[in-house]
Structures are given as structure tokens and as C-alpha cells.
Design an enzyme around this catalytic site. Structure first.
Site, short mmCIF file in Angstrom:
data_model
loop_
_atom_site.label_atom_id
_atom_site.label_comp_id
_atom_site.label_asym_id
_atom_site.label_seq_id
_atom_site.Cartn_x
_atom_site.Cartn_y
_atom_site.Cartn_z
N ASP A 167 77.61 41.47 43.87
CA ASP A 167 76.99 40.52 45.39
C ASP A 167 77.05 41.36 46.91
OD1 ASP A 167 76.54 37.97 44.90
OD2 ASP A 167 78.45 38.06 43.67
N GLU A 191 72.57 27.04 42.09
CA GLU A 191 73.31 27.56 41.23
C GLU A 191 74.57 27.33 41.65
OE1 GLU A 191 73.19 32.16 41.12
OE2 GLU A 191 71.01 31.77 41.56
#
Ligand code: PLP
Lengths: 418, 254
Positions: free
Chosen positions: B58, B47
Site C-alpha cells: 500500500d 473491499e
């Protein structure tokens, strides 16, 4: 995730997958409450016994004479418990939190008004409470941090990004994606993913409902123009929603002009040309961002208006022309506040003073038979440090120096004992 | 497409590894070096995260990486250039991970067509539920790229089936509530959850959030098809330097 709350192209719910069931639950609780007349009655009862509703409308006779134009009336949201309109939204969400059976609330806060209101609600309803606040704002709004902590809330300073309101919102979401089972996120303004913009505007509509009735019963007519400051847009949506169907009433939203035009100098998303449509913090609206879609720093003398985005409902009214948007600069705002203090003995918060500043620019050019209504969204007790700095008051400085000397002396002796 | 690639690889090993980097953190040169050492250590997919100023989903490690990359001058243009170089030089599939505003501001269909042109195979956009994604999903399909969605411990069977209809390549399953980079309990409950995930999709399952050691990797073997390491590789790099990342990955696989 069916009705996604769009106002033409603005709004939506751009949320992490983990929160989808949480938003479904919130939407269901909100729609159920909205359809239940007993809920609104419970809310109004709570606000009239715990806060100070209905808040009055004050005729500002001295300001009217001084400016020599339109008659100036002021809706007194500063008289709410905790000193701002934020209490309306928070108490409403507190009732919903109880309905959903949750036992903890979290919130973001800029000026600290929403944080104090949330901490108050948590104390009253017996919820645990965590408040996320940008480190920059913690530094400029210590009095509010003090009260939040006194009421038992944990205040977490957020150091990421620009360390202001938007970063506090991100951090509150990070808490929520972990603790959604027992926690409600009481978002403080008419922004964020559906159903927040619509739900917060609904709770705040109590301002506009009252104001319209009061103008009719006390003055026998509606105002020609109404003014409200616009941070996220909740006090503005609250007042405006009373007059949306009255074509003869002009709605004016006033944003933070900061140091004037130019990216980074202000927080005017709609009045200036710097903002573009984007998606962040879970919703689509005008953001102050660069061409890559990265959010930019904003500036305002008032922490509560210092924000990159704006209510999707207001973004839509901007495009349809239903609301006119203006910006007032830091200097204009401090001057407007001082004038209001001197002429009326009212102390509008720096946020609210944006609405006053714009109204003062326009009132002299209006007829004496015309009426304007300004929303005093809050009072300025919390701003005493900022305002004393802005007007550079020598006696205040003296007081702080003396106080600091006392604390230092005490710290020294305590240090000696240990 | 990714599903076939994963199935083929699963013929030879029981569990694949996907890693994650933030493009431009700590610099674009280092990003290239990280990809090279990860691929050499035996990673199967990667990724590439395009930095965003508001990475809502996140945790602290990746949040900081995003902020530092932007501070060091990362832009979309440079990230696309770097991604193009990466796909040209290495023989495993790469996906983009980023937030929706990056696509939206650029123009969604143009962004997807660029992804295709530079050899990116799929994308994970954590703040774009399928309900908001019609233009994105259409463009992805048109260019034969894989839109990957996320199963969570909160997703009902009905929701999982809905997500499955809009997903190709593989299904990203998060091991727990919360943001990236915090600890996860790898135990029975997680095993049961993965069984439920299997019932909702025929796609390969990739498991992420909190995977950080060989013990975690071994636990996942036989339960999911791909293990995902994100924050931990960044942590290793921050603590021990870029040179330590290859050996760290190697020690997990072997
Ligand atoms: C007194 C006051 N007015 C206005 C605002 C701005 O918020 P909104 O635009 O949601 O009313 C704040 C926010 O902190 C505030 O404290």
C-alpha cells in the site's frame, strides 16, 4: 516462483504479484552465478583487492588472560572496507546487478553500515542509489548518513511505523514495486523472500570458509565454540556456514537483550519466548508480534540488531537445535565493548559487542585448552555518539558543545549576510 | 457467488464500481457511516481492509490509514464484528482485503470459515501468491468464497493463466506498477493491457490503482467491468470530512 526456499516451515516468498517476474529474474541470475565457478572467483578477487579479504583472525591474548578460561580468537570483519561484514553481501549483489543489466540499486539500512556499503558499491559500479533508513536511525547514526550522502546516495528517512529497520524494508519494497525494471533491491541481511536469505548467506559464507581454514592452518584445530551477533542473521550465517558439518563446534547466536525480558524491551526473537511464527516482509519466521499478528516495537542499544524478524535459516536452526541462541543486554554489551577496547585496542561495533558479551560470560567457565572464536562483524566508529553517551564521557560532551557553539555562531553570521 | 452477481448487474449498467475502506479508520463508527454513504451513492461492491502494521503493497494514504486505525485501537475481533454488522445491514457483496499474517496468526481455515459465517463473499490478500496459498485456497473453495488474485502489467500470459486457475469472482487488474494511491495515466497503453487481460481470463475484470475521477471512470467504461476506487475516497474524507464521501462517489457514477 517454483523453488520457494523453505527451511522446514520457515522462509518462502510472500511477495506482491507485481514482483513475481522480478524475483524470477533474480532467482535465475543467482542460480546461474552460483553454478559458475568463475563468478565466485571474480567475487573473491574483488573482495581481496577492493576490501580487505581474507580478513585475519586475531588472538586476544590479554582478554584470554583476563578472563582466565578459554583462548579467545577474533575474526576481523571490521577490517572490511566500510568497516563491517555488510560489504561482502553488497559487493556480491553488485556483481549480480551488473549481470542483470540494472543501473540503480536501493537498500534499507538500520545502523547505516549496509547503507554505506551499498552507497560505496553504487559509487564503484556507477549505479544510482537510494537508501531507506528509519527516521529514528537517521537520528542516531548521523556519521553513516553523512558518508552515504557524500558518496552520492539519496537517503530517505522513513517516518512510518516504528521508524526503524522494518519500516525501511517496507519502504524499499514500495520503491521496488514501482521501479523494478531498472532497479535491484540489495537487501542487507539473510531475511526477506526467497532467494534473499539463501543468497545473502552464500555471499557471507566467505567469512566461515576463511575462518575454518585459518583456524586449521594457524591453530591446527577447530574452535570449540563460535559466537556471532544476530540482527537479521547475515554475519552469523556467514561465520556458521563454515562449521555446519563440524559436530564438535558449538554455534552460538547472540541477540539483542535490550533492557531485558518483556515485549518491547528487546529484540531477541529466538533467545527469549516473546516471538511467534508469522509472515511479514515477504517471509515466514519468528516475529515479535501480538496475538493479532501486528508487529511490536523492539529495543536495542544497537540499531543493527533492532529488528522484529530473523533469518528463516536461523529460525530453523533454532528449532532443530543446531545453533544455541542467547541474548546480551544493553549494559552487558557496552561493558564488553569497553573491556575489548581497553584490553585489546579493538573497537567492536555495538552489534558485534553482543557476541563478545556472551563469549565473556562463558569463557571463564571453559578450560584453558578450549578455543572460542568471536565474529567482530564491524567496528564502532559509527557508534561514537551512542557509546560516548552510554559511558557519559565529559570531554566528548565538552567537544560537542564547543562544536555546536561554532556552528551556531556561523549560522548567525551567515543569516546576517543574507 | 460474485461472478454471477457482477454479470447480473452488468445487464443493467456497463461499468460497476467497487470502493474500499480501512476498518476502524478513523473509527469503527465512521467506517459504518462510510459504508452507508457509499452504498446509498450506488456502489456495487466493497473491499473492507483489516488493518495490518506492515502493509507492504500500500501507498502513503492507505499506509497511514492502517497505522491510524491500529493506533485508535483496531483489532481483528472488532473488525470481524464490524464486518458482520455491515453485511447484515447492506445488500451488496463485501470482500476482505488484508495481509496474510492476519489470517495466518488466527489460523487460516478458521479465518475463512468465520468469513463465511459473517457473510463476507471473497478476499484479496496481496502478499499471498497462489504458490503459498494451498490451505487458503482449499478453505475458500470449501466455503464457496471467492479468492481474488491480481493481474499486473508485468504478468506474462502464462502467469495470468496460472492466476486465473486459482481465482473466482473477478480478476483484480492493477493499472500500473507501484503501490496504491499514486497517479495513473489513463491512455492507449492501458487499453491494450486490458485487452491482454481479457485474453487470459473469462472472469469479469476489475481495474484499480489510481482511479480518482469521473474522467477515469468514463475511460474505463467498455474496457473493464468494475472500476475500483481506494485511496481517493480516503483522501476526500481526510480533506473534506466523512460527509463528503457519498457526494464524491455519486458524482463519479452519475
Ligand atoms: C556491524 C554490524 N554487525 C551486525 C549487524 C546485524 O546484521 P546481521 O545479523 O545481518 O549480521 C549489523 C547491521 O546493521 C552491523 O552493522
Amino acid at each position: 516462483m517454483k523453488n520457494r526456499g523453505y527451511f522446514n516451515q520457515f522462509g518462502g516468498a510472500f511477495i506482491p504479484e507485481i514482483l513475481v517476474p522480478t524475483f524470477d529474474q533474480l532467482e535465475a541470475a543467482y542460480l546461474e552465478a552460483k553454478a559458475d565457478p568463475a563468478f565466485w572467483q571474480e567475487y573473491v578477487n574483488l573482495m581481496s583487492t577492493y576490501s580487505c579479504r581474507a580478513t585475519p583472525i586475531t588472538y586476544a591474548e590479554n582478554l584470554t588472560k583476563h578472563l582466565g578460561g578459554a583462548q579467545i580468537y577474533i575474526k576481523r570483519e571490521d577490517l572490511n572496507h566500510t568497516g563491517a561484514h555488510k560489504a561482502n553481501n553488497v559487493m556480491g549483489q553488485g556483481l549480480l546487478t551488473k549481470r542483470m543489466g540494472k543501473r540503480r540499486v536501493i537498500a534499507e539500512t538500520g545502523a547505516g553500515q549496509h547503507g554505506v556499503a551499498t552507497a560505496t558499491m553504487a559509487a564503484k559500479f556507477g549505479f544510482d542509489c537510494t537508501i531507506y533508513m528509519g527516521a529514528v536511525d537517521v537520528a542516531r547514526q548521523r556519521p553513516n548518513v553523512f558518508w552515504m550522502e557524500q558518496m552520492g546516495a539519496t537517503v530517505v528517512p522513513v517516518e512510518d511505523g516504528s521508524a526503524t529497520l522494518k519500516d525501511a524494508i517496507n519502504e524499499a519494497f514500495r520503491d521496488w514495486v514501482t521501479n523494478m525494471d531498472d532497479t535491484h533491491y540489495a537487501l542487507g541481511t539473510a531475511c526477506g523472500p526467497y532467494p534473499f536469505p539463501e543468497m545473502v548467506a552464500w555471499f557471507q559464507s566467505i567469512i566461515g570458509i576463511e575462518a575454518r581454514e585459518q583456524m586449521l592452518s594457524q591453530q591446527g584445530r577447530l574452535p570449540d565454540r563460535v559466537y556471532a551477533c544476530v540482527g537479521g542473521g547475515s554475519n552469523a550465517m556467514g561465520l556458521f556456514s563454515g562449521f555446519l558439518d563440524d559436530k564438535e563446534v558449538e554455534l552460538v547466536g547472540v541477540e539483542a537483550g535490550g533492557r531485558g525480558k518483556g515485549m518491547g524491551e528487546h529484540a531477541a526473537r529466538l533467545a527469549y519466548d516473546d516471538a511467534t511464527v508469522g509472515v511479514a516482509q515477504g517471509y515466514k519466521t519468528y516475529f515479535l508480534q501480538n496475538p493479532n499478528g501486528q508487529m511490536m516495537d523492539t529495543h536495542s542499544v544497537s540499531a543493527g540488531l533492532d529488528y522484529v524478524g530473523v533469518s528463516p535459516i536461523l529460525a530453523n536452526y533454532h528449532d532443530t537445535g543446531q545453533v544455541r541462541f542467547e541474548a546480551a543486554t544493553d549494559d552487558e554489551v557496552v561493558a564488553a565493548m569497553q573491556l575489548t577496547v581497553q584490553k585489546e585496542g579493538l573497537i567492536p561495533a555495538l552489534e558485534s559487542s553482543h557476541a563478545f558479551a556472551q563469549a565473556f560470560k562463558e569463557a571463564p567457565n571453559m578450560g584453558k585448552d578450549e578455543i572460542i572464536l568471536i565474529n567482530q562483524s564491524g567496528r564502532a566508529d559509527k557508534d561514537i555518539f551512542t557509546v560516548a553517551d552510554a559511558i557519559d564521557d565529559p570531554k566528548w560532551r565538552e567537544f560537542i558543545i564547543t562544536k555546536a557553539d561554532q556552528y551556531r555562531a556561523r549560522a548567525a553570521t551567515e543569516g546576517g549576510v543574507r | 457467488m460474485l461472478e454471477q452477481y457482477i454479470q447480473d448487474r452488468l445487464q443493467h449498467k456497463e461499468l460497476l464500481l467497487m470502493t474500499h475502506i480501512v476498518l476502524g479508520y478513523p473509527s469503527y463508527d465512521k467506517s459504518m457511516y462510510l459504508v452507508e454513504s457509499m452504498v446509498e451513492a450506488g456502489v456495487d461492491l466493497m473491499e473492507l481492509q483489516i488493518p495490518f502494521s506492515e502493509p507492504m503493497a500500500d501507498g502513503p494514504v492507505i499506509l497511514k490509514a492502517n497505522a491510524e486505525a491500529l493506533k485508535a485501537g483496531a483489532t481483528l475481533e472488532k473488525s470481524l464484528e464490524m464486518a458482520e454488522k455491515i453485511t447484515a445491514n447492506f445488500d451488496i457483496p463485501f470482500l476482505f482485503m488484508t495481509y496474510y499474517n492476519i489470517l495466518f496468526k488466527h489460523g487460516v481455515s478458521d479465518f475463512v470459515s468465520k468469513m463465511h459465517d459473517i457473510g463476507i463473499k471473497g478476499a484479496i490478500i496481496p502478499d499471498l501468491p497462489p504458490e503459498e496459498a494451498s490451505e487458503y485456497l482449499q478453505s475458500m473453495q470449501q466455503h464457496k468464497l471467492d479468492p481474488v488474485h491480481i493481474f499486473t502489467p508485468n504478468s506474462s500470459l502464462e502467469r495470468k493463466q496460472e492466476l486465473n486457475e486459482h481465482t473466482s469472482g473477478f480478476m483484480y487488474t492493477v493499472a500500473r506498477k507501484g503501490v496504491t494511491g499514486k497517479d495513473t495515466q489513463f491512455g492507449d497503453e492501458l487499453g491494450e493491457y486490458l485487452v491482454e487481460c481479457r485474453q487470459a481470463t473469462d472472469l469479469p475484470l476489475a481495474l484499480g490503482f489510481g482511479v480518482k475521477s469521473k474522467a477515469d471512470f468514463d475511460f474505463i467504461r467498455g474496457k473493464a467491468d468494475v472500476a475500483i476506487i481506494g485511496s481517493e475516497a480516503i483522501r476526500v474524507m481526510e480533506d473534506k470530512g466523512v460527509e463528503a464521501v457519498g457526494p464524491f462517489i455519486h458524482s463519479i457514477i452519475n
